[in-house]
Structures are given as structure tokens and as C-alpha cells.
Motif scaffolding. Structure first.
Motif, PDB file in Angstrom:
ATOM      1  N   VAL A 100      23.528  15.485  27.757  1.00 20.63           N
ATOM      2  CA  VAL A 100      24.956  15.824  27.797  1.00 20.63           C
ATOM      3  C   VAL A 100      25.705  14.790  28.622  1.00 20.63           C
ATOM      4  O   VAL A 100      26.750  14.274  28.211  1.00 20.63           O
ATOM      5  CB  VAL A 100      25.177  17.239  28.382  1.00 20.63           C
ATOM      6  N   VAL A 101      25.184  14.482  29.792  1.00 16.34           N
ATOM      7  CA  VAL A 101      25.857  13.528  30.679  1.00 16.34           C
ATOM      8  C   VAL A 101      25.800  12.121  30.080  1.00 16.34           C
ATOM      9  O   VAL A 101      26.753  11.341  30.216  1.00 16.34           O
ATOM     10  CB  VAL A 101      25.243  13.576  32.088  1.00 16.34           C
ATOM     11  N   MET A 102      24.721  11.794  29.382  1.00 21.71           N
ATOM     12  CA  MET A 102      24.612  10.484  28.740  1.00 21.71           C
ATOM     13  C   MET A 102      25.693  10.282  27.678  1.00 21.71           C
ATOM     14  O   MET A 102      26.066   9.135  27.379  1.00 21.71           O
ATOM     15  CB  MET A 102      23.220  10.310  28.120  1.00 21.71           C
ATOM     16  N   LEU A 103      26.246  11.371  27.135  1.00 18.72           N
ATOM     17  CA  LEU A 103      27.330  11.236  26.166  1.00 18.72           C
ATOM     18  C   LEU A 103      28.523  10.495  26.772  1.00 18.72           C
ATOM     19  O   LEU A 103      29.283   9.842  26.054  1.00 18.72           O
ATOM     20  CB  LEU A 103      27.770  12.621  25.677  1.00 18.72           C
ATOM     21  N   GLY A 104      28.675  10.610  28.080  1.00 21.18           N
ATOM     22  CA  GLY A 104      29.750   9.895  28.746  1.00 21.18           C
ATOM     23  C   GLY A 104      29.598   8.383  28.691  1.00 21.18           C
ATOM     24  O   GLY A 104      30.564   7.649  28.952  1.00 21.18           O
ATOM     25  N   ARG A 105      28.419   7.915  28.369  1.00 17.91           N
ATOM     26  CA  ARG A 105      28.168   6.466  28.312  1.00 17.91           C
ATOM     27  C   ARG A 105      28.386   5.873  26.919  1.00 17.91           C
ATOM     28  O   ARG A 105      28.303   4.653  26.747  1.00 17.91           O
ATOM     29  CB  ARG A 105      26.718   6.183  28.753  1.00 17.91           C
ATOM     30  N   LEU A 106      28.685   6.704  25.922  1.00 17.91           N
ATOM     31  CA  LEU A 106      28.831   6.204  24.559  1.00 17.91           C
ATOM     32  C   LEU A 106      29.870   5.079  24.434  1.00 17.91           C
ATOM     33  O   LEU A 106      29.635   4.118  23.689  1.00 17.91           O
ATOM     34  CB  LEU A 106      29.187   7.361  23.612  1.00 17.91           C
ATOM     35  N   PRO A 107      31.009   5.142  25.132  1.00 18.71           N
ATOM     36  CA  PRO A 107      31.969   4.042  24.984  1.00 18.71           C
ATOM     37  C   PRO A 107      31.443   2.685  25.451  1.00 18.71           C
ATOM     38  O   PRO A 107      32.006   1.646  25.106  1.00 18.71           O
ATOM     39  CB  PRO A 107      33.146   4.486  25.872  1.00 18.71           C
ATOM     40  N   HIS A 108      30.369   2.704  26.241  1.00 24.77           N
ATOM     41  CA  HIS A 108      29.818   1.461  26.782  1.00 24.77           C
ATOM     42  C   HIS A 108      28.657   0.922  25.935  1.00 24.77           C
ATOM     43  O   HIS A 108      28.147  -0.166  26.221  1.00 24.77           O
ATOM     44  CB  HIS A 108      29.312   1.685  28.209  1.00 24.77           C
ATOM     45  N   GLN A 109      28.249   1.689  24.930  1.00 28.41           N
ATOM     46  CA  GLN A 109      27.059   1.322  24.155  1.00 28.41           C
ATOM     47  C   GLN A 109      27.434   0.789  22.783  1.00 28.41           C
ATOM     48  O   GLN A 109      28.382   1.266  22.154  1.00 28.41           O
ATOM     49  CB  GLN A 109      26.146   2.544  24.003  1.00 28.41           C
ATOM     50  N   ALA A 110      26.669  -0.192  22.322  1.00 23.93           N
ATOM     51  CA  ALA A 110      26.861  -0.671  20.958  1.00 23.93           C
ATOM     52  C   ALA A 110      26.443   0.428  19.975  1.00 23.93           C
ATOM     53  O   ALA A 110      25.678   1.346  20.322  1.00 23.93           O
ATOM     54  CB  ALA A 110      26.037  -1.938  20.731  1.00 23.93           C
ATOM     55  N   TRP A 111      26.934   0.350  18.755  1.00 30.40           N
ATOM     56  CA  TRP A 111      26.647   1.347  17.735  1.00 30.40           C
ATOM     57  C   TRP A 111      25.143   1.523  17.533  1.00 30.40           C
ATOM     58  O   TRP A 111      24.423   0.567  17.267  1.00 30.40           O
ATOM     59  CB  TRP A 111      27.312   0.939  16.426  1.00 30.40           C
ATOM     60  N   LEU A 112      24.659   2.758  17.719  1.00 30.44           N
ATOM     61  CA  LEU A 112      23.265   3.144  17.543  1.00 30.44           C
ATOM     62  C   LEU A 112      22.317   2.483  18.550  1.00 30.44           C
ATOM     63  O   LEU A 112      21.093   2.556  18.394  1.00 30.44           O
ATOM     64  CB  LEU A 112      22.775   2.850  16.115  1.00 30.44           C
ATOM     65  N   ALA A 113      22.868   1.844  19.583  1.00 29.77           N
ATOM     66  CA  ALA A 113      22.011   1.208  20.593  1.00 29.77           C
ATOM     67  C   ALA A 113      21.466   2.264  21.556  1.00 29.77           C
ATOM     68  O   ALA A 113      22.124   3.269  21.851  1.00 29.77           O
ATOM     69  CB  ALA A 113      22.795   0.156  21.367  1.00 29.77           C
ATOM     70  N   ALA A 114      20.253   2.031  22.036  1.00 24.25           N
ATOM     71  CA  ALA A 114      19.656   2.932  23.028  1.00 24.25           C
ATOM     72  C   ALA A 114      20.295   2.685  24.389  1.00 24.25           C
ATOM     73  O   ALA A 114      20.741   1.567  24.685  1.00 24.25           O
ATOM     74  CB  ALA A 114      18.150   2.694  23.105  1.00 24.25           C
ATOM     75  N   PRO A 115      20.374   3.722  25.234  1.00 26.21           N
ATOM     76  CA  PRO A 115      20.922   3.528  26.588  1.00 26.21           C
ATOM     77  C   PRO A 115      20.125   2.475  27.346  1.00 26.21           C
ATOM     78  O   PRO A 115      18.898   2.402  27.241  1.00 26.21           O
ATOM     79  CB  PRO A 115      20.762   4.913  27.231  1.00 26.21           C
ATOM     80  N   ASP A 116      20.827   1.652  28.126  1.00 27.97           N
ATOM     81  CA  ASP A 116      20.145   0.637  28.913  1.00 27.97           C
ATOM     82  C   ASP A 116      20.075   1.071  30.380  1.00 27.97           C
ATOM     83  O   ASP A 116      20.436   2.203  30.734  1.00 27.97           O
ATOM     84  CB  ASP A 116      20.832  -0.720  28.768  1.00 27.97           C
ATOM     85  N   ALA A 117      19.627   0.172  31.231  1.00 28.44           N
ATOM     86  CA  ALA A 117      19.441   0.507  32.648  1.00 28.44           C
ATOM     87  C   ALA A 117      20.757   0.905  33.310  1.00 28.44           C
ATOM     88  O   ALA A 117      20.789   1.801  34.157  1.00 28.44           O
ATOM     89  CB  ALA A 117      18.819  -0.681  33.378  1.00 28.44           C
ATOM     90  N   LYS A 118      21.857   0.245  32.931  1.00 31.16           N
ATOM     91  CA  LYS A 118      23.160   0.592  33.496  1.00 31.16           C
ATOM     92  C   LYS A 118      23.545   2.019  33.141  1.00 31.16           C
ATOM     93  O   LYS A 118      24.096   2.753  33.971  1.00 31.16           O
ATOM     94  CB  LYS A 118      24.239  -0.371  32.984  1.00 31.16           C
ATOM     95  N   ASP A 119      23.276   2.408  31.898  1.00 23.17           N
ATOM     96  CA  ASP A 119      23.602   3.766  31.459  1.00 23.17           C
ATOM     97  C   ASP A 119      22.787   4.796  32.239  1.00 23.17           C
ATOM     98  O   ASP A 119      23.328   5.810  32.704  1.00 23.17           O
ATOM     99  CB  ASP A 119      23.321   3.912  29.959  1.00 23.17           C
ATOM    100  N   HIS A 120      21.501   4.545  32.386  1.00 28.01           N
ATOM    101  CA  HIS A 120      20.638   5.477  33.122  1.00 28.01           C
ATOM    102  C   HIS A 120      21.080   5.589  34.580  1.00 28.01           C
ATOM    103  O   HIS A 120      21.102   6.692  35.142  1.00 28.01           O
ATOM    104  CB  HIS A 120      19.182   5.020  33.029  1.00 28.01           C
ATOM    105  N   ALA A 121      21.460   4.475  35.180  1.00 26.96           N
ATOM    106  CA  ALA A 121      21.895   4.496  36.573  1.00 26.96           C
ATOM    107  C   ALA A 121      23.198   5.276  36.722  1.00 26.96           C
ATOM    108  O   ALA A 121      23.382   6.040  37.683  1.00 26.96           O
ATOM    109  CB  ALA A 121      22.062   3.071  37.091  1.00 26.96           C
ATOM    110  N   ALA A 122      24.120   5.096  35.778  1.00 23.23           N
ATOM    111  CA  ALA A 122      25.403   5.808  35.840  1.00 23.23           C
ATOM    112  C   ALA A 122      25.201   7.313  35.695  1.00 23.23           C
ATOM    113  O   ALA A 122      25.847   8.108  36.400  1.00 23.23           O
ATOM    114  CB  ALA A 122      26.340   5.286  34.751  1.00 23.23           C
TER     115      ALA A 122
END
Length: 256
Positions: A100-122
Motif C-alpha cells: 500500500v505504501v509502495m503505491l506512493g512511489r509509482l510517480p517515481h517509477q518507470a512503467w512496469l519497473a520494479a521498485p529500486d533501492a530509493k523506493d524501498h528506503a522511502a
């Protein structure tokens, strides 16, 4: 205010719902790097104004975000600079809190890309900030209303936006976690973020830096929370049924 000091500039914003006017020629300049609370009686247009600022309500007039006309900003860029926490947001009950919280990172991710280290840290920072880290593997449906609200707040924080729009963020929170929310808002402001909240709790709203006071779909008054004119406007829109007092250096509203 100079253009650089303004987070949102609304000019002659009007909107209707089912043929009825809900916002009438609202113009306001909301300061950057500060906490502004939108208050007023029931049906005054508080949530409608917040939705218009977020681009979630069709309206006339213009809205500038950080100096740019909002409807000219690409959607992904806009989603990175503006974070939304609304009332009664629907999220699948079986989703993990972490997801749910990872959904907040969608604007920072490329289309269909997996979350990266920055996303996990955020996401981790956001969960710790809202004291929801221990529930990260639980499903949303297993949480109480207050716990769920903290998770949705974490999702909003995970965006790491410049502007946070929050509609009734204290809903379902007990007093200690309401105090935690206020502390969190103050931390965001120290970081240079802008927070705009709709609050029914006038005493909490008075702890903000500025007030937008609404009445019948119009902006009745805008000013600092410690100004006499702001207190007078509050009393007027609530038909002189509240009184503003200071207790231990903080302004509070009491019925009278």
C-alpha cells in the motif's frame, strides 16, 4: 508575497455539483514551506477546494502549482510534486501494508519497473515516521481504522512531494497519534515542504501557520493563525458559537 514564496495560487476557482455551486470565485495564495489549514462550517466547501487544488474536481478558474499553471504540468511530474491524502480512500483489503505504501512511489517509477533501492528506503522511512513499521507484512484488512489511517498517511509521505494535501487526516486517530501527526507536519515544514489540511478540529487547525476560512463555497478570510482578524472571522463563520483562547501559549477554540 513573491512568486517564489507561493506554493499554490488559485484564481477565481468555481465548481458545481449536481447543478449546485460548491465553490464560488475562490482566490487564494498559499505560502510555500508552511502549514495552512482550511476550516469552516459543514458544507462550506473545504474539501471541494482541496480537491480542486489537487486536480480532482472539475472547476473553472486557474490554479498554479509552484509557479506553473497546473493543467500544463505533465501528470507524472504533477504526481511527484503533489501528494494527496483523502477521506475514505478505498484500497483493496488484502494488500500488504508495505505494498500500500509502495503505491506512493509509482510517480517515481518507470512503467512496469520494479521498485529500486530509493523506493524501498522511502517506504521504510514513511512507515517508521507513522509508527506503522511493525505492520508492514499485515494486510490492510487486518488493521483498525486508526492503524489504516496511519498507513495511508505513510503512503502520502512516501511520495516525498513538495506539497501535501490532506483531507481530515486526523480521522480515526486517538489523541496521542493526533499529536504525532502535528509533530510530523512540523517536521515536513522544517524540511521546506508545504502542508495544506482540511480540519474540523478548530483547536488543531489553530496550531497551523495560516488559515483559509470558508463559508458557503467562498473564501471568507485568509490570514495567520495568531492574527486577531483570523480569530474574529472564525467566530463569525461559526455564528459566534465558539470562543478563541490561549492556553499555555497555544490557541484553542471552545464552544460558548
Amino acid at each position: 508575497m513573491s512568486a517564489k514564496s507561493i506554493a499554490i495560487h488559485a484564481e477565481s476557482v468555481s465548481a458545481e455539483l449536481n447543478g449546485n455551486a460548491i465553490l464560488c470565485e475562490v482566490s487564494a495564495q498559499i505560502p510555500r514551506g508552511a502549514w495552512t489549514s482550511i476550516v469552516g462550517p459543514n458544507g462550506a466547501g473545504k474539501s471541494s477546494l482541496l480537491k480542486a487544488l489537487a486536480g480532482l474536481l472539475e472547476h473553472r478558474g486557474s490554479i498554479h502549482l509552484l509557479g506553473q499553471l497546473a493543467n500544463t504540468i505533465p501528470r507524472r511530474e504533477r504526481a511527484r510534486c503533489l501528494s494527496w491524502l483523502g477521506q475514505s480512500q478505498t484500497t483493496p483489503e488484502d494488500l500488504r501494508v508495505w505494498d500500500v505504501v509502495m503505491l506512493g512511489r509509482l510517480p517515481h517509477q518507470a512503467w512496469l519497473a520494479a521498485p529500486d533501492a530509493k523506493d524501498h528506503a522511502a517506504v521504510e522511512r514513511a512507515l517508521h515516521a507513522t509508527q506503522a513499521w511493525e505492520w508492514r507484512e499485515r494486510s490492510l484488512g487486518q488493521l483498525s481504522g486508526g492503524e489504516r489511517q496511519r498507513v495511508l498517511l505513510a503512503r502520502a509521505l512516501a511520495v516525498e512531494a513538495d506539497i501535501f494535501l490532506m483531507d481530515e487526516p486526523l480521522a480515526n486517530l486517538d489523541p496521542p497519534h493526533q499529536a504525532d501527526w502535528m509533530s510530523l507536519v512540523r517536521q515536513l515544514v522544517v524540511q521546506g515542504k508545504t502542508v495544506i489540511s482540511v480540519l474540523h478540529e478548530i483547536s488543531f487547525a489553530l496550531q497551523a501557520d495560516y488559515l483559509l476560512i470558508m463559508q458557503q463555497g467562498q473564501l471568507y478570510h485568509q490570514g495567520a493563525c495568531d492574527e486577531v482578524s483570523s480569530h474574529q472571522a472564525l467566530r463569525e463563520v461559526f455564528d459566534h458559537r465558539i470562543a478563541i483562547h490561549t492556553v499555555q501559549g497555544q490557541w484553542i477554540a471552545l464552544p460558548q
